[in-house]
Structure formats: C-alpha cells, structure tokens
Scaffold this motif. Structure first.
Motif, PDB file in Angstrom:
ATOM      1  N   HIS A   7       2.797  -1.776   9.693  1.00 54.22           N
ATOM      2  CA  HIS A   7       4.081  -1.187  10.065  1.00 54.22           C
ATOM      3  C   HIS A   7       3.886   0.157  10.756  1.00 54.22           C
ATOM      4  O   HIS A   7       4.599   0.482  11.722  1.00 54.22           O
ATOM      5  CB  HIS A   7       4.959  -1.004   8.823  1.00 54.22           C
ATOM      6  N   GLY A  40       9.507  -5.191   2.926  1.00 50.22           N
ATOM      7  CA  GLY A  40       8.325  -5.247   2.088  1.00 50.22           C
ATOM      8  C   GLY A  40       7.573  -6.559   2.242  1.00 50.22           C
ATOM      9  O   GLY A  40       8.102  -7.550   2.759  1.00 50.22           O
ATOM     10  N   GLU A  78       1.006  -0.941   3.679  1.00 49.49           N
ATOM     11  CA  GLU A  78       1.278  -1.926   4.736  1.00 49.49           C
ATOM     12  C   GLU A  78       1.061  -1.281   6.112  1.00 49.49           C
ATOM     13  O   GLU A  78       1.997  -1.017   6.861  1.00 49.49           O
ATOM     14  CB  GLU A  78       2.677  -2.513   4.588  1.00 49.49           C
ATOM     15  N   THR A 100       6.978  -9.368   8.300  1.00 41.76           N
ATOM     16  CA  THR A 100       8.045  -8.505   7.735  1.00 41.76           C
ATOM     17  C   THR A 100       8.523  -7.465   8.740  1.00 41.76           C
ATOM     18  O   THR A 100       8.867  -6.354   8.379  1.00 41.76           O
ATOM     19  CB  THR A 100       7.565  -7.826   6.443  1.00 41.76           C
ATOM     20  N   ARG A 145      11.630  -1.210   2.477  1.00 42.00           N
ATOM     21  CA  ARG A 145      10.549  -2.023   1.913  1.00 42.00           C
ATOM     22  C   ARG A 145      10.576  -1.982   0.388  1.00 42.00           C
ATOM     23  O   ARG A 145      10.728  -0.934  -0.224  1.00 42.00           O
ATOM     24  CB  ARG A 145       9.203  -1.516   2.436  1.00 42.00           C
ATOM     25  N   ASN A 146      10.431  -3.166  -0.198  1.00 43.86           N
ATOM     26  CA  ASN A 146      10.408  -3.304  -1.655  1.00 43.86           C
ATOM     27  C   ASN A 146      11.685  -2.766  -2.294  1.00 43.86           C
ATOM     28  O   ASN A 146      11.663  -2.144  -3.351  1.00 43.86           O
ATOM     29  CB  ASN A 146       9.164  -2.610  -2.225  1.00 43.86           C
TER      30      ASN A 146
END
Length: 283
Positions: free
Chosen positions: A91, A257, A88, A276, A226-227
């Motif tokens: 970010h 995430g 990602e 996000t 995240r996640n």
C-alpha cells in the motif's frame, strides 16, 4: 484490591445480548457468542473500575442516561488496537507512486489529502508521512495533510503525543529512526522515540465514529481503512462504501486490510486494481 470473585465473574447471556446490541448501535461492532470469553476478559477491568459485582449491573450503567462516558470505555475495550509501522508495504508503494505522479502539481501549489480511517495508535499515518517525506526534501513546503481518525479517544490521545516506545517501533529502519524521530527518552525502563516536527505537522488526529457524521469538506487522494470493517457486518459495510466513494478523489485509492474485501465493488462505484486496493470506476 482485586478479589478472586471479581476475576471469575462471568458474562451471562442476557448481558452479552445487551452489550452486543449496544456495541452494534454505537459503533457497528458485531459481537458473536463464540467470543464471549474474550469479551468478558476485556470488560472485567471496567467492572473493577466501577466497583460493580456483575455484568448485569454493568449493563444498567451502560444503558443509563449517564452512561455515555462508559460506552466510550466499552468500545475502546472491545476494539483491538494492534498495528505497526509500514504494515502491508504494497500500500505504501502505491501511495509513493501516486505521490510521484502528483509531485509537479504539488510543487506548483496544488494540494494532496490522505485519510487514515481507524488510525489506532497512529503508526499508519506516520508511515504515510514518512513514505512521502522520503520522496522529496521539499515536503514541508507542500500543501499536504493527513487526517487520522479513530473511534477510540484513548488511542487518539496516545497518537497526539507522537512518542512511541521501543516495543511499538517495529517496521522502522535504523535510517528512518535517525531521520524522522528524535533522540529517545527513557521512561519506565523503555526507550521512547518522539516523531520529528516535519512528520508531526503533516498529521491531524481526531476522534471520529465512522458510522456517525463526517465533518469532511474535501476529497482525499488516498484513504486507508484497514482492519476496521472486519468488525462490521455486511449491511454496515454496504452503508460505508458509498460514503468512502463520495469523499474519494476520482483518481484516488482506497486501501483495505489484508482480510477485507468489497463484495461486488462495481455496485458501489469501485474497481479492484490490486490486493485490497480499490479506485473509483471511471466516470
């Protein structure tokens, strides 16, 4: 020796409920019956390790006074530690922009703190450190630290070795590998790359259950989570958002995430400023 019977042992409904209740109580993990096949597959090796014949016996161990160690193995088996470097990328772009805006204060002796909450094997924290090192050669002289935590003590031990096999180097360019990793060593037929000392000294890896106490006495400019909350139900998530808000700098950023969101962010003092990406509402 693994027998056919051990490979075929199934997770009965009572054992599923017992494991699901324990996983939720210990770590906030929400297990659904549709994942029964996956859960039994991931836990069969624990039955073999403990020389148990079925999941009912395994639940007895888990719920015993002596089961604390096995409960850690359970959570480790149930959580998916899949990651790669610079996942990602947007970010890390926002992290770089925030760092640039604070660069003059850092050069004047200010500090910056980043938290990788749910760091898995450490690629997220290392990616953050490399992102900042790319911005200035002075990084080693700055008061900049990254806290990387995970509930799984096994991945924390791995991350502390700061050595990544070739299969986990996805996302690292050849130039980054040359600059921020040492010469590879051959292990079990695969190259392993050590993280450079410049990057290693920026990161501290600790085991931490997000649902437990946080021994934190600072505010973070950036929090990566995240996640992680994807494993939690809405009630557990709603207990977590105010805690993140409390330890986030007023001008800081919270990254989630790609499939995670804060429902009604204003309710918890946040505003969404990009995919996000959240920041505290202005006071």
């Amino acid at each position: 020796m693994i027998t056919a019977a051990q490979n075929e042992v199934t997770l009965d409904p009572d054992s599923f409920r017992s494991i699901a209740e324990l996983a939720y109580r210990e770590s906030g993990l929400t297990l659904v019956e549709e994942k029964t096949s996956m859960i039994q597959s991931r836990l069969r090796h624990r039955l073999r390790a403990l020389k148990l014949d079925d999941f009912a016996a395994y639940c007895t161990v888990l719920n015993s006074d002596a089961g604390q160690s096995e409960r850690r193995h359970l959570i480790s088996a149930l959580t998916t530690n899949v990651s790669h470097f610079f996942r990602e990328a947007h970010h890390y772009e926002k992290l770089a922009a925030l760092f640039d805006s604070r660069l003059s204060k850092l050069r004047a002796g200010g500090q910056m703190r980043i938290w990788s909450a749910g760091c898995s094997n450490g690629q997220e924290a290392v990616s953050a450190a490399i992102t900042l090192a790319e911005r200035t050669p002075e990084i080693s002289n700055m008061n900049l630290k990254i806290l990387a935590t995970d509930i799984d003590q096994n991945v924390i031990r791995f991350a502390r070795t700061a050595r990544y096999p070739q299969r986990l180097m996805r996302g690292v360019t050849a130039e980054m590998r040359e600059t921020y990793f040492g010469p590879p060593a051959e292990e079990n037929g695969e190259k392993h790359y050590p993280v450079s000392q410049t990057i290693r000294q920026m990161i501290q890896f600790n085991a931490l259950n997000l649902l437990g106490p946080w021994p934190i006495r600072t505010k973070f400019e950036v929090i990566f989570c995240r996640n992680v909350v994807i494993y939690f139900d809405a009630q557990t998530q709603e207990r977590l958002w105010p805690r993140f808000h409390q330890v986030l700098h007023p001008d800081g950023l919270l990254f989630l995430g790609h499939s995670e969101r804060i429902a009604e962010p204003e309710k918890f003092g946040f505003e969404c400023i990009g995919p996000t990406t959240y920041r505290p509402l202005p006071q």
